[in-house]
Design a protein around this motif. Sequence first.
Motif, PDB file in Angstrom:
ATOM      1  N   ASN A   1      10.568   9.175   7.652  1.00  0.00           N
ATOM      2  CA  ASN A   1       9.455   8.264   7.380  1.00  0.00           C
ATOM      3  C   ASN A   1       8.139   9.006   7.174  1.00  0.00           C
ATOM      4  OD1 ASN A   1      11.125   5.957   7.699  1.00  0.00           O
ATOM      5  ND2 ASN A   1      10.961   6.146   9.922  1.00  0.00           N
ATOM      6  N   SER A   2       8.225  10.277   6.806  1.00  0.00           N
ATOM      7  CA  SER A   2       7.020  11.075   6.612  1.00  0.00           C
ATOM      8  C   SER A   2       6.251  10.625   5.375  1.00  0.00           C
ATOM      9  CB  SER A   2       7.401  12.551   6.459  1.00  0.00           C
ATOM     10  OG  SER A   2       6.278  13.316   6.088  1.00  0.00           O
ATOM     11  N   THR A   3       4.940  10.687   5.457  1.00  0.00           N
ATOM     12  CA  THR A   3       4.084  10.389   4.299  1.00  0.00           C
ATOM     13  C   THR A   3       3.763  11.642   3.494  1.00  0.00           C
ATOM     14  OG1 THR A   3       2.056  10.679   5.592  1.00  0.00           O
ATOM     15  CG2 THR A   3       3.015   8.484   5.550  1.00  0.00           C
ATOM     16  N   PHE A   4       4.179  12.816   3.980  1.00  0.00           N
ATOM     17  CA  PHE A   4       3.813  14.066   3.321  1.00  0.00           C
ATOM     18  C   PHE A   4       4.837  14.423   2.249  1.00  0.00           C
ATOM     19  CE2 PHE A   4       1.763  14.309   7.491  1.00  0.00           C
ATOM     20  CZ  PHE A   4       0.461  14.553   7.106  1.00  0.00           C
ATOM     21  N   ASN A   5       4.824  13.669   1.175  1.00  0.00           N
ATOM     22  CA  ASN A   5       5.710  13.921   0.056  1.00  0.00           C
ATOM     23  C   ASN A   5       5.004  13.435  -1.211  1.00  0.00           C
ATOM     24  OD1 ASN A   5       6.264  10.978  -0.149  1.00  0.00           O
ATOM     25  ND2 ASN A   5       7.300  11.337   1.796  1.00  0.00           N
ATOM     26  N   HIS A   6       5.637  13.614  -2.336  1.00  0.00           N
ATOM     27  CA  HIS A   6       5.019  13.241  -3.602  1.00  0.00           C
ATOM     28  C   HIS A   6       5.945  12.312  -4.389  1.00  0.00           C
ATOM     29  CE1 HIS A   6       2.330  17.122  -3.521  1.00  0.00           C
ATOM     30  NE2 HIS A   6       2.115  16.314  -2.508  1.00  0.00           N
ATOM     31  N   HIS A   7       6.358  11.206  -3.759  1.00  0.00           N
ATOM     32  CA  HIS A   7       7.245  10.257  -4.428  1.00  0.00           C
ATOM     33  C   HIS A   7       6.495   9.296  -5.342  1.00  0.00           C
ATOM     34  CE1 HIS A   7      10.245  10.966  -0.915  1.00  0.00           C
ATOM     35  NE2 HIS A   7      10.442  11.800  -1.906  1.00  0.00           N
ATOM     36  N   THR A   8       5.186   9.153  -5.130  1.00  0.00           N
ATOM     37  CA  THR A   8       4.340   8.325  -5.997  1.00  0.00           C
ATOM     38  C   THR A   8       3.018   9.046  -6.209  1.00  0.00           C
ATOM     39  OG1 THR A   8       3.206   7.119  -4.218  1.00  0.00           O
ATOM     40  CG2 THR A   8       5.317   6.225  -4.952  1.00  0.00           C
ATOM     41  N   GLU A   9       2.253   8.598  -7.224  1.00  0.00           N
ATOM     42  CA  GLU A   9       0.942   9.197  -7.423  1.00  0.00           C
ATOM     43  C   GLU A   9      -0.005   8.840  -6.293  1.00  0.00           C
ATOM     44  OE1 GLU A   9       1.719   6.096  -8.157  1.00  0.00           O
ATOM     45  OE2 GLU A   9       0.944   5.756 -10.179  1.00  0.00           O
ATOM     46  N   TYR A  10       0.280   7.740  -5.593  1.00  0.00           N
ATOM     47  CA  TYR A  10      -0.576   7.323  -4.477  1.00  0.00           C
ATOM     48  C   TYR A  10      -0.487   8.326  -3.336  1.00  0.00           C
ATOM     49  CZ  TYR A  10      -2.990   4.091  -1.328  1.00  0.00           C
ATOM     50  OH  TYR A  10      -3.905   3.504  -0.484  1.00  0.00           O
ATOM     51  N   ASN A  11       0.743   8.585  -2.855  1.00  0.00           N
ATOM     52  CA  ASN A  11       0.784   9.520  -1.722  1.00  0.00           C
ATOM     53  C   ASN A  11       0.616  10.968  -2.160  1.00  0.00           C
ATOM     54  OD1 ASN A  11       3.356   9.930  -2.729  1.00  0.00           O
ATOM     55  ND2 ASN A  11       4.436   9.315  -0.877  1.00  0.00           N
ATOM     56  N   THR A  12       0.730  11.265  -3.456  1.00  0.00           N
ATOM     57  CA  THR A  12       0.360  12.594  -3.943  1.00  0.00           C
ATOM     58  C   THR A  12      -1.144  12.801  -3.800  1.00  0.00           C
ATOM     59  OG1 THR A  12       2.204  12.672  -5.516  1.00  0.00           O
ATOM     60  CG2 THR A  12       0.314  14.109  -5.952  1.00  0.00           C
ATOM     61  N   ALA A  13      -1.921  11.757  -4.169  1.00  0.00           N
ATOM     62  CA  ALA A  13      -3.382  11.831  -4.045  1.00  0.00           C
ATOM     63  C   ALA A  13      -3.805  11.918  -2.581  1.00  0.00           C
ATOM     64  CB  ALA A  13      -4.027  10.625  -4.715  1.00  0.00           C
ATOM     65  N   ILE A  14      -3.161  11.118  -1.734  1.00  0.00           N
ATOM     66  CA  ILE A  14      -3.512  11.131  -0.306  1.00  0.00           C
ATOM     67  C   ILE A  14      -3.152  12.474   0.319  1.00  0.00           C
ATOM     68  CG2 ILE A  14      -3.024  10.071   1.925  1.00  0.00           C
ATOM     69  CD1 ILE A  14      -4.732   8.339   0.082  1.00  0.00           C
ATOM     70  N   ASP A  15      -2.008  13.035  -0.068  1.00  0.00           N
ATOM     71  CA  ASP A  15      -1.592  14.327   0.480  1.00  0.00           C
ATOM     72  C   ASP A  15      -2.547  15.431   0.042  1.00  0.00           C
ATOM     73  OD1 ASP A  15       0.177  15.992   1.952  1.00  0.00           O
ATOM     74  OD2 ASP A  15       1.111  16.655   0.097  1.00  0.00           O
ATOM     75  N   ALA A  16      -2.988  15.365  -1.218  1.00  0.00           N
ATOM     76  CA  ALA A  16      -3.949  16.369  -1.704  1.00  0.00           C
ATOM     77  C   ALA A  16      -5.265  16.270  -0.945  1.00  0.00           C
ATOM     78  CB  ALA A  16      -4.179  16.180  -3.205  1.00  0.00           C
ATOM     79  N   LEU A  17      -5.726  15.038  -0.690  1.00  0.00           N
ATOM     80  CA  LEU A  17      -6.959  14.855   0.082  1.00  0.00           C
ATOM     81  C   LEU A  17      -6.785  15.383   1.498  1.00  0.00           C
ATOM     82  CD1 LEU A  17      -9.804  13.688   0.436  1.00  0.00           C
ATOM     83  CD2 LEU A  17      -8.751  11.482   0.969  1.00  0.00           C
TER      84      LEU A  17
END
Length: 427
Positions: free
Chosen positions: A32-48
């Motif tokens: 259930n980790s959010t640290f992945n790039h499955h969508t552009e949304y969590n890619t942007a959040i991970d980069a931030l």
Amino acid sequence: MVGTFRPRRLASAALLGALALGLAACGGEYPNSTFNHHTEYNTAIDALWDKLLFWGTLVFIAVEAGLVYTIFRYRRRPGGEKPKQVHGNTALEITWTAIPAVILIFIAIPTVSTIFKTQAKAAPEALQVEVIGHQWWWEFKYPQLGITTANELYLPNGRTVNFALKTADVLHSFWIPQMGGKRDLISNHTNYVWFTPNADLPSSAWNGFCAEFCGASHANMRFRAFTVTPAEFEQWVAHQKQPAVFKAPAPVPAPASAAAPGAASVQLASLQQNAAADSSPAVPVWAFPKERVEAEFAYIIPTAKLPAGLTYDESLLAQGDAERGRQLFSRSTCIGCHTIAGTPFASPIGPNLTHVGTRHTIAGGLYPNDAKHLAYWIKSAPHMKPGSIMPTIGKGLTDPVRKNVISAGGLTDPEIADIVAYLQALK
């Protein structure tokens, strides 16, 4: 008393800190980790997150280095002079004001940029999904497609999905960690969030949660999200648009010589009724394969235990009759809360049960969708899930919320077995 420097004590503290860091790094997989790039949304959040962590780490190192230097450089020594106090150092005050301001600029620019990016309107061609939070289950509507389902969300890879978030009662929060996009559902207000599952993402299954405390069963308000190929999504849509497919065994006609007067018309009516119920689907039944879930996505399989004290004669499940269950369902309290497309009964109170036999879970994602758990759920949902508004139905049981003994309108264990057979047949 003058303190002394003890290297052994410092070494012990350093060893303890290193041990703690080592143990923290010994975790396994985090589904259930959010640290992945499955969508552009969590890619942007991970980069931030990476940027903020980088600048925060630099600040931490600089501050701690200055602190450690000051502690050792100006520590009290035998015979040492009392340090002089310095006031009004203009250069120093300008420096320690300017440095945080510059750091805030480096933090603010990517933060504001990400906010504007994730709060922008979705593309006009996005798939629209209406998410309605209930205590304690999820309703999903696809207004462009004319589909309503519950607790299971299907999304096509490579297509932007725009979620309109609403609540039927209290505050909730919609969150699929692997997809990102956590956002609150607020009473009398519609929030929006959108993202695009990566086009090259294989068909996958994810956990979804309510992330805002909403009452007794907040932790039990779950759902499953399935990201599938466009072709699989079209199959699922075509199936979901069909009425419930109910395969009931055809009655065995009585011999003509033994038929009583008037029996032929009764027999014909019975055959017509079952022919309607046995109508074959115009398109094949399709849902995310259960064998793939068991083999590849075991982390979405519910593990909740049955409550102590609630009993059911499980041997009756093998004798359940789907046609008897259909008739029982149509005249019981079930029709007061549930909709099954293709039948004259419709109520928006509880989850839509049109294709419930193809779902992986029941009870807001709390239990697996099998005959055993479904029977216990029908018998007494409040025992299975604290605060459930679905009442106890098992005859002779005491409802734990309403404190009344179920008599008139209650169902016996054999009747529950028949309804289970009917619901499991709804493909």
